[in-house]
Each structure stands twice: as structure tokens, then as C-alpha cells.
Design a protein around this motif. Structure first.
Motif, short mmCIF file in Angstrom:
data_model
loop_
_atom_site.label_atom_id
_atom_site.label_comp_id
_atom_site.label_asym_id
_atom_site.label_seq_id
_atom_site.Cartn_x
_atom_site.Cartn_y
_atom_site.Cartn_z
N MET A 50 -2.88 50.85 37.20
CA MET A 50 -2.79 49.49 36.65
C MET A 50 -4.10 49.12 35.95
SD MET A 50 -1.40 46.19 38.63
CE MET A 50 -1.38 44.57 37.93
N HIS A 51 -3.96 48.67 34.70
CA HIS A 51 -5.16 48.33 33.94
C HIS A 51 -4.88 47.03 33.19
CE1 HIS A 51 -8.84 49.14 31.81
NE2 HIS A 51 -8.23 48.87 30.68
N LEU A 52 -5.23 45.91 33.85
CA LEU A 52 -4.93 44.59 33.28
C LEU A 52 -5.65 44.37 31.96
CD1 LEU A 52 -5.02 42.14 36.31
CD2 LEU A 52 -3.09 42.60 34.83
N SER A 53 -4.97 43.72 31.05
CA SER A 53 -5.57 43.45 29.74
C SER A 53 -6.74 42.49 29.88
CB SER A 53 -4.53 42.86 28.82
OG SER A 53 -5.14 42.43 27.63
N THR A 54 -7.75 42.68 29.04
CA THR A 54 -8.91 41.78 29.05
C THR A 54 -8.87 40.84 27.85
OG1 THR A 54 -10.14 43.52 27.93
CG2 THR A 54 -10.46 43.31 30.32
N SER A 55 -7.80 40.97 27.04
CA SER A 55 -7.69 40.11 25.87
C SER A 55 -7.04 38.78 26.25
CB SER A 55 -6.85 40.81 24.79
OG SER A 55 -6.43 39.88 23.84
N ILE A 56 -7.70 37.70 25.88
CA ILE A 56 -7.19 36.36 26.19
C ILE A 56 -5.83 36.14 25.51
CG2 ILE A 56 -8.55 35.30 24.31
CD1 ILE A 56 -7.82 33.52 27.57
N TRP A 57 -5.67 36.70 24.29
CA TRP A 57 -4.42 36.48 23.55
C TRP A 57 -3.25 37.20 24.18
CZ3 TRP A 57 -4.80 32.29 21.23
CH2 TRP A 57 -6.00 31.89 20.61
N VAL A 58 -3.53 38.35 24.79
CA VAL A 58 -2.45 39.06 25.50
C VAL A 58 -2.01 38.22 26.71
CG1 VAL A 58 -1.91 41.12 26.88
CG2 VAL A 58 -3.15 41.35 24.72
N TRP A 59 -2.97 37.60 27.39
CA TRP A 59 -2.64 36.74 28.54
C TRP A 59 -1.85 35.52 28.08
CZ3 TRP A 59 -3.42 37.13 33.86
CH2 TRP A 59 -4.05 38.32 34.26
N VAL A 60 -2.25 34.96 26.93
CA VAL A 60 -1.52 33.79 26.40
C VAL A 60 -0.07 34.20 26.09
CG1 VAL A 60 -1.34 32.21 24.42
CG2 VAL A 60 -3.56 32.63 25.48
N ALA A 61 0.07 35.37 25.43
CA ALA A 61 1.41 35.86 25.08
C ALA A 61 2.23 36.13 26.34
CB ALA A 61 1.31 37.12 24.23
N ALA A 62 1.58 36.71 27.36
CA ALA A 62 2.29 36.99 28.62
C ALA A 62 2.74 35.69 29.28
CB ALA A 62 1.38 37.78 29.56
N PHE A 63 1.85 34.68 29.26
CA PHE A 63 2.21 33.38 29.86
C PHE A 63 3.45 32.80 29.17
CE2 PHE A 63 2.03 28.77 29.27
CZ PHE A 63 2.24 28.36 30.58
N PHE A 64 3.44 32.81 27.84
CA PHE A 64 4.58 32.23 27.12
C PHE A 64 5.85 33.05 27.33
CE2 PHE A 64 1.33 29.86 24.69
CZ PHE A 64 1.87 28.60 24.82
N THR A 65 5.71 34.36 27.41
CA THR A 65 6.89 35.21 27.67
C THR A 65 7.50 34.84 29.02
OG1 THR A 65 5.90 37.00 26.42
CG2 THR A 65 7.67 37.61 27.93
N LEU A 66 6.65 34.75 30.05
CA LEU A 66 7.16 34.44 31.39
C LEU A 66 7.69 33.01 31.45
CD1 LEU A 66 4.43 36.22 33.54
CD2 LEU A 66 6.77 36.98 33.12
N ALA A 67 7.03 32.11 30.72
CA ALA A 67 7.48 30.71 30.70
C ALA A 67 8.88 30.60 30.11
CB ALA A 67 6.50 29.86 29.90
N ILE A 68 9.13 31.36 29.04
CA ILE A 68 10.47 31.35 28.43
C ILE A 68 11.48 32.01 29.37
CG2 ILE A 68 11.88 32.24 26.52
CD1 ILE A 68 10.18 29.93 25.60
N PHE A 69 11.10 33.15 29.97
CA PHE A 69 12.01 33.84 30.90
C PHE A 69 12.36 32.95 32.09
CE2 PHE A 69 10.98 38.58 29.83
CZ PHE A 69 11.84 38.49 28.76
N SER A 70 11.44 32.04 32.47
CA SER A 70 11.68 31.21 33.66
C SER A 70 12.93 30.33 33.51
CB SER A 70 10.45 30.34 33.96
OG SER A 70 10.32 29.36 32.95
N PHE A 71 13.36 30.11 32.27
CA PHE A 71 14.58 29.31 32.03
C PHE A 71 15.81 30.01 32.61
CE2 PHE A 71 18.17 27.89 29.38
CZ PHE A 71 18.06 26.52 29.58
N LEU A 72 15.73 31.33 32.73
CA LEU A 72 16.88 32.07 33.28
C LEU A 72 17.15 31.65 34.72
CD1 LEU A 72 16.12 35.64 31.85
CD2 LEU A 72 17.75 33.96 30.99
N TYR A 73 16.09 31.19 35.42
CA TYR A 73 16.31 30.69 36.78
C TYR A 73 16.84 29.26 36.69
CZ TYR A 73 15.53 29.37 41.60
OH TYR A 73 15.72 28.91 42.87
#
Lengths: 275, 208
Positions: free
Chosen positions: B1-24
Motif C-alpha cells: 500500500m502506497h498512499l498518494s501524497t498529491s492533494i488533488w488525488v485526495w480531493v478527487a478521492a473524496f468527491f468520488t466517495l462522496a458521490i458513491f455514498s448516495f448509493l447508500y
């Protein structure tokens, strides 16, 4: 509630959870399913190979980030074939957001093959107008783009643009389509100017493009992730599409299973209600 | 496991998970992501219009003193804006007439020359191809599939009797086409899911 009723009323959140797990597992365990390239992909590949070295090829990236998973690997694979055959690549788009995506892909692949901007490839950029742009390109491609590239650098100074006036000087137009632009390529660039066209598209769009292929208006349709994976296979460079197709197959099996279960449950429930 | 150090990747990941959360179920994270998307899309559309249409095609020529080159589009643009003034809003019809005329001209030529005629030609196929049974069968499907499907859309005669039977065969062809489209749509949507999962596992978490 009996088992059949439960089958037709599975909570959608359980379905999503199972779908997510099934889609993740092939990536984690690097499972790969062997595939044979489809005839359309082979036709497109062979056609590009049949072009003389140094031919000019237009890449029209008519998609944005939402279609990247399908079209970006397809574009990257085709660029590998083009640069390995020393083709001149002209990148343009009818979607404003297609330009940076195509530029990213072309710069990556150009670096791999030691190709230079202005000599081997150029980014013409985006021009609004769609059909009007296509018709205008049939008369004068550089003029359509105001004789400059996407950063306002003059095209006449670039070796890649030498001898290019209109579609007659283009070996093939390859459109990457997430919407209806592919229809217009066939209806205007082909029907009016006889341009040779290959259309790569998202899977949703592909069925709309096959009639053009059947009528001989375009050379081939490259439909969705499957075509991207096939192309990666043909250029011997496995990427996200190849690994994605395994996941695709797993998910398809799951969806078919859910459809069968849902229908069995529905029929059984109906019978019970009637009796 | 090698977590990204890019802030923009984290921002993109947050928005991806935020959108997926609607499935619940609907939740504030989804609402936030949705609002950001709508806002940024509107801003992009405005900038796109300004930088690719209005500025290069209208504003720049005017600013450089070459107003004569754009006088007609300028007048038409102003006429279009008269829609907001009730007393003279009828003037906007001239600009609309120009846009409709141009659109119809391009559309009719494109449809006839680029769609209808080539597609008609595409159905003129031989019903017997010597030594090639597969092509012969394909041609039969294509020719008769086209005829039966068109029959279904012929509304000047009651759909019954032999005509009705032909229309029913047309429905079968239409259903097969819908099925193929649905299959392709599933493939496309799953591809989008695969793209996001690959992003989360590869670019964000560094698991693959």
C-alpha cells in the motif's frame, strides 16, 4: 415472505455492495481473461497499418473526463500504433474538455517514441461550431484553426503541417466519441468530402454508429472498453482496458445472475398471486 | 500500500466517495459534491462561451477596431438580446430566423446526403451471395429487418392481418436492437465504475 419473494426484492444496497466487491477483486488479484480481438478492431488496426509512413492522421477527442475510462486507453493504444508507424498526428476536439485529455495522452506516448511537438504531432485545439467546423476543414484545415495551434503558435512554421490543406491530405480521421459528434463526422466529412473515418466510442454510443459502418460510410467502429482492450492487445501494450475487461466480465456475470434471480422471483410471485 | 501524497488525488478521492455514498442514501457529503459539480460546470460553461465564442469571434475584432468584419453577427447578437425588452422583443425573431435557417440548411443537407441516402444504399444488398452462406443470411436479416421495422412505423393503415403480422416481426427486430443497446449501456456504465475503482485502488491507495 418466501425465498422467491425475497429474490425479487433484494435491497439495492446489497446489490451495490456485491457489485463493488466483484469489481474490485479482479484488480487486487490481477486476474486476466484471454480475449480475441473483434473484427472491427482488427479492421481499424490493419487500415492504419496500410497507410504509408508519414501520413497525416487527425485525432478528434470528442469526450470529457466522464468517458475517460473507456476512451483514454483506446486513444493511448492507437497513438502507440501511429507513432510506431511514424505517422503525423493532428489533435483536435469538438468538446472543449477533450483537448487537455488528448494532449495528456499524446504527450505521454510521444515521449515514449521520442516524437517532437510541431514535427511529429500538433495540438490544434478546440473550435466551436461542430458541423460548420467539419465543413470548413474540408476546404482549409489550417484556416479553420485560424492558422495557429492551441497556444496561438503559427502552424505554417511547423513541419508536421507541411502539405496539409484539407481532408484530401489526411490518411484517416479517428474520432473518439462520447456523444453525437461521430454521426456528424460521417454525415459531413465523409458524405461531403469522402474523408476516411474510424470511430472509437463509448459503449453507449456504439450501437448508433454501426449503421454507418454497414453502409460503408466509416471504416470501423471501436466500441467501448472491449475495443480499447483489443487494441492494447494488438499493439502489445497491456493497460487499464485489458485489466478492466476482466472486471467487466465478472460484473456482467453478476448482472446476468441478478437478472435471472429477479425474474425467477417475479414469475414465482405472480404465479402465487394468481393461484 | 502506497498512499498518494498529491492533494488533488485526495480531493478527487473524496468527491468520488462522496458521490458513491448516495448509493447508500442521500447525505450531506453527496449534496456537497453535487453542488460543487453543478457550480463548477456552470462556471466552466460561462468561461467556455466567453473564451471560445464571444471573445475571439466578437470582442477581439471590436477591440482591435475591426468592427466592420463583425457588424452582422454583432447586430444579430443585439437583436437576440431584445427578447428581454417586451416592447421590441419581436426583433429577436430575425436573429432566431437566421439561426434556424442556418441550422436547417446544415441539418437537411447532412441528413439527406449524409444519412438517408447512404443508409438506403446500405440496404440494397444481394439476397444470394454465392459460396458465402453467412453473408447471405446477414443480408436477409438486414433487408427484411429494415422492411418489417418500417412496416411497424407505417401509421396510415390499420396494423392487422398480414400487414399486422409483418409489423409484429418488426417489433421483434426493434426489441433485439433495444436489447443490444441495453447490453452496451451496461458495459459503458460498468466501465465508468471500473475507472473509478481503478483510480481509488491505484492512484489513491496505491494497492495495485
Amino acid at each position: 415472505m418466501n425465498i422467491f419473494e425475497s429474490m425479487s426484492k433484494i435491497d439495492r444496497r446489497i446489490i451495490y455492495l456485491i457489485l463493488f466487491i466483484v469489481a474490485t477483486v479482479p484488480f487486487l488479484f490481477k486476474v486476466e481473461i484471454p480475449m480475441k480481438p473483434t473484427s472491427d478492431v482488427v479492421e481499424a488496426y490493419n487500415f492504419i497499418n496500410s497507410l504509408p509512413e508519414g501520413s497525416a492522421v487527425i485525432i478528434s477527442a470528442d469526450y470529457d473526463a466522464s468517458s475517460m475510462p473507456e476512451l483514454q486507453p483506446m486513444l493511448t493504444a492507437i497513438l502507440r500504433q501511429l507513432f510506431s508507424r511514424n505517422m503525423r498526428v493532428l489533435v483536435m476536439s469538438h468538446w472543449a474538455l477533450g483537448v487537455p485529455l488528448a494532449q495528456k495522452a499524446v504527450e505521454e506516448v510521444a515521449r515514449e517514441y521520442g516524437k517532437k511537438y510541431g514535427v511529429d504531432y500538433v495540438v490544434l485545439g478546440y473550435r466551436p461550431g461542430l458541423q460548420a467546423v467539419m465543413v470548413s476543414m474540408g476546404k482549409d484545415i489550417p484556416k479553420t484553426f485560424d492558422n495557429v495551434d492551441y497556444k496561438n503558435r503559427p502552424l505554417k512554421d511547423m513541419p508536421v503541417m507541411q502539405g496539409i490543406k484539407n481532408y484530401d491530405d489526411i490518411g484517416v480521421i479517428i474520432g473518439f466519441e462520447a456523444g453525437s459528434v461521430g454521426d456528424f463526422w460521417a454525415q459531413f466529412a465523409n458524405a461531403r468530402y469522402g474523408a476516411r473515418i474510424i470511430l472509437g466510442s463509448t459503449a453507449v454510443v456504439a450501437p448508433d454508429l454501426y449503421p454507418y459502418k454497414q453502409a460503408g460510410q466509416i471504416i470501423a467502429v471501436l466500441g467501448g472498453l472491449r475495443a480499447a482492450a483489443d487494441y492494447e492487445n494488438l499493439v502489445h501494450h497491456k493497460g487499464t482496458a485489458t485489466y478492466g475487461m476482466t472486471t467487466q466480465a465478472f460484473v456482467h456475470f453478476l448482472i446476468i445472475a441478478f437478472i435471472i434471480l429477479g425474474n425467477i422471483g417475479y414469475i414465482a410471485t405472480q404465479r402465487k398471486r394468481r393461484s | 500500500m502506497h498512499l498518494s501524497t498529491s492533494i488533488w488525488v485526495w480531493v478527487a478521492a473524496f468527491f468520488t466517495l462522496a458521490i458513491f455514498s448516495f448509493l447508500y442514501k442521500d447525505n450531506p457529503f453527496y449534496k456537497f459534491a453535487e453542488s460543487v459539480f453543478v457550480g463548477s460546470s456552470a462556471a466552466f460553461a460561462f468561461l467556455n462561451l466567453w473564451f471560445f465564442d464571444v471573445k475571439p469571434k466578437l470582442w477581439d475584432p471590436i477591440a482591435s477596431g475591426n468592427i466592420l468584419a463583425v457588424i452582422v453577427p454583432l447586430i444579430l447578437s443585439i437583436l437576440m438580446l431584445t427578447r428581454f425588452i417586451p416592447q421590441i422583443k419581436w426583433l429577436s425573431r430575425w436573429a432566431i430566423a437566421f439561426a434556424v435557417g442556418m441550422g436547417a440548411g446544415l441539418g437537411i443537407v447532412g441528413m439527406l446526403n449524409g444519412y438517408l441516402v447512404p443508409q438506403l444504399k446500405g440496404t440494397f444488398l444481394p439476397l444470394w451471395v454465392s459460396g458465402d452462406l453467412a453473408t447471405t443470411v446477414n443480408n436477409w436479416f438486414l433487408v427484411f429487418g429494415t422492411v418489417f421495422t418500417i412496416t411497424y412505423f407505417y401509421f396510415s393503415k390499420p396494423i392487422k392481418g398480414k400487414f399486422g403480422a409483418a409489423a409484429k416481426v418488426g417489433i421483434v427486430f426493434i426489441m433485439v436492437a433495444f436489447g443490444a443497446s441495453f447490453g452496451y449501456t451496461i458495459m459503458a456504465r460498468v466501465s465508468l465504475l471500473i475507472g473509478r475503482i481503478y483510480f481509488l485502488l491505484h492512484s489513491w491507495l496505491g494497492l495495485i
